[in-house]
Scaffold this motif. Structure first.
Motif, mmCIF file in Angstrom:
data_model
loop_
_atom_site.group_PDB
_atom_site.id
_atom_site.type_symbol
_atom_site.label_atom_id
_atom_site.label_comp_id
_atom_site.label_asym_id
_atom_site.label_seq_id
_atom_site.Cartn_x
_atom_site.Cartn_y
_atom_site.Cartn_z
ATOM 1 N N ILE A 36 0.858 -1.186 0.000
ATOM 2 C CA ILE A 36 0.000 0.000 0.000
ATOM 3 C C ILE A 36 0.894 1.236 0.000
ATOM 4 O O ILE A 36 1.860 1.326 0.758
ATOM 5 N N CYS A 37 0.547 2.167 -0.882
ATOM 6 C CA CYS A 37 1.337 3.375 -1.087
ATOM 7 C C CYS A 37 0.464 4.578 -0.761
ATOM 8 O O CYS A 37 -0.769 4.481 -0.756
ATOM 9 N N GLY A 38 1.077 5.715 -0.502
ATOM 10 C CA GLY A 38 0.317 6.945 -0.272
ATOM 11 C C GLY A 38 -0.636 7.236 -1.419
ATOM 12 O O GLY A 38 -1.736 7.762 -1.210
ATOM 13 N N THR A 39 -0.212 6.870 -2.637
ATOM 14 C CA THR A 39 -1.076 7.103 -3.803
ATOM 15 C C THR A 39 -2.385 6.327 -3.672
ATOM 16 O O THR A 39 -3.446 6.814 -4.080
ATOM 17 N N ASP A 40 -2.339 5.114 -3.107
ATOM 18 C CA ASP A 40 -3.570 4.337 -2.924
ATOM 19 C C ASP A 40 -4.537 5.076 -2.004
ATOM 20 O O ASP A 40 -5.751 5.054 -2.218
ATOM 21 N N GLY A 58 -3.587 -0.895 -6.515
ATOM 22 C CA GLY A 58 -2.419 -1.750 -6.272
ATOM 23 C C GLY A 58 -1.423 -1.664 -7.411
ATOM 24 O O GLY A 58 -1.667 -2.185 -8.494
ATOM 25 N N HIS A 59 -0.283 -0.979 -7.160
ATOM 26 C CA HIS A 59 0.736 -0.832 -8.214
ATOM 27 C C HIS A 59 2.123 -1.241 -7.741
ATOM 28 O O HIS A 59 3.096 -1.067 -8.449
ATOM 29 N N GLU A 60 2.203 -1.810 -6.525
ATOM 30 C CA GLU A 60 3.498 -2.252 -5.986
ATOM 31 C C GLU A 60 3.366 -3.733 -5.648
ATOM 32 O O GLU A 60 2.973 -4.072 -4.542
ATOM 33 N N PHE A 61 3.635 -4.598 -6.616
ATOM 34 C CA PHE A 61 3.375 -6.013 -6.313
ATOM 35 C C PHE A 61 4.327 -6.952 -7.076
ATOM 36 O O PHE A 61 4.964 -6.580 -8.053
ATOM 37 N N ILE A 144 9.976 -3.209 -5.006
ATOM 38 C CA ILE A 144 10.750 -2.769 -6.175
ATOM 39 C C ILE A 144 10.191 -1.459 -6.734
ATOM 40 O O ILE A 144 10.952 -0.542 -7.057
ATOM 41 N N GLU A 145 8.851 -1.372 -6.835
ATOM 42 C CA GLU A 145 8.263 -0.169 -7.444
ATOM 43 C C GLU A 145 8.596 1.091 -6.647
ATOM 44 O O GLU A 145 9.100 2.072 -7.222
ATOM 45 N N PRO A 146 8.348 1.124 -5.325
ATOM 46 C CA PRO A 146 8.749 2.347 -4.609
ATOM 47 C C PRO A 146 10.249 2.620 -4.702
ATOM 48 O O PRO A 146 10.661 3.779 -4.834
#
Ligand SMILES: [Zn+2]
Ligand SMILES: [Zn+2]
Length: 337
Positions: A36-40, A58-61, A144-146
């Motif tokens: 979970i990211c701040g963007t979510d 969900g973009h960090e998986f 990896i994404e962050p």
């Protein structure tokens, strides 16, 4: 399959939805961990303009490939992968200049109009998929994404060996920036925040020098200022004041996502006279692969970063944990993954 659906701002549910279609150019992935990211949070609150509702966020998986489309080569069922969520159009002015992160038709898995990774399965274009090193677990893969956003920031800074850093914001992104600084040859890095418990956690878990938010606190560590000041709070007022901590001829990197439309005022004479550079950095550009490499090389203490793991069903509780700021990285692991 089971997925998190944000129907509209403020309306989140965990529900059954049809399994995604694979499509000829896509890869179907069984999600194993999703951060979970701040963007979510901004998507849930209706504060992220590119989002088209309803959306599965969900973009960090990371996960395991279960099926590939007919046109796909180089990826096979059983592969362990991460996903660069950037979905640039490939044909606009900026894409043709190789700058897909500022694409005129920018879209992203889980953040724009494409379903994301808070689900049991996700279908993504094969070109976004990267193989994971055998040594990397899925919790790390979801970092990896962050980390790739942080790598992009360092690509923008072009640091030199021996440079000094001040990072504003002891949240997950500030911590990742602070950990990557020594990997870029930093001789000193300090982390500033108004939240004392976050600072103590940063100091204890990552051995990072911490400082209070006042300018006097910060200057104690570097009387002439820092070569690189990284703003990772997303608070416009901090982005404005942070320039005071920049050394002559140094950089101010605006990494945090400030609310659109707010204004930071700078002394134009100071920027001119002290040769200060103010830089922006936007998401991921040619930095997902390098992020895998630096994680593999041990630049980030991934185990210490991930403090909470929740089932998909407990997504609301996971979001509450992020909002409370009581953890560092909070991840969702779909049931049985
Ligand atoms: Zn993110
Ligand atoms: Zn484009």
């Amino acid at each position: 399959m089971k997925a998190v659906i944000v129907d509209k701002p403020g309306s989140v549910r965990v529900d059954s939805v049809p399994d995604p279609e694979v499509g000829p150019d896509n890869v179907l992935i069984r999600v194993k961990a999703s951060g979970i990211c701040g963007t979510d949070i901004h998507i849930i609150d209706g504060e992220f303009p590119p989002t088209v509702y309803p959306i599965i966020p969900g973009h960090e998986f990371g996960g395991e490939v279960v099926e590939v489309g007919g046109n796909v080569a180089g990826v096979a069922a059983g592969d362990r992968v991460g996903v660069d969520p950037t979905l640039s159009c490939g044909t606009c002015f900026f894409c043709q200049r190789g700058q897909g992160n500022i694409c005129e038709r920018w879209n992203g898995v889980g953040v724009g109009s494409h379903p994301g990774g808070f689900a049991e399965y996700v279908s993504v274009p094969a070109r976004t998929v990267y193989p994971l090193p055998a040594s990397m677990n899925f919790a790390t893969a979801a970092l990896i994404e962050p980390v790739s956003c942080v790598v992009r920031g360092f690509h923008r800074l072009r640091p030199k060996v021996g440079d000094t850093y001040l990072i504003y914001g002891a949240g997950p992104m500030g911590l990742l920036n602070a950990q990557l600084a020594p990997f870029n040859g930093a001789s000193f890095r300090a982390l500033s925040d108004i939240n004392q418990s976050r600072l103590e956690r940063a100091r204890d878990a990552f051995d990072i020098t911490v400082t209070g938010a006042s300018f006097a606190d910060v200057r104690e560590h570097a009387p002439r200022g820092f070569d690189h000041v990284i703003e990772a709070t997303g608070v416009t007022n901090v982005a404005e004041r942070a320039i005071e901590a920049v050394i002559r001829c140094g950089n101010l990197l605006l990494f945090g996502v400030c609310p659109p439309g707010e204004t930071a005022a700078y002394d134009a004479f100071k920027v001119y006279n002290e040769e200060i550079t103010i830089l922006g950095t936007m998401a991921v550009l040619n930095s997902y692969g390098p992020a895998i490499d630096v994680l593999k090389a041990g630049a980030i203490d991934a185990a210490a970063m991930v403090t909470h793991t929740f089932d998909l069903d407990d997504f609301p509780e996971a979001v509450a944990t992020v909002r409370a700021g009581s953890g560092m990285k909070v991840q969702v692991v779909p049931d049985g993954a």
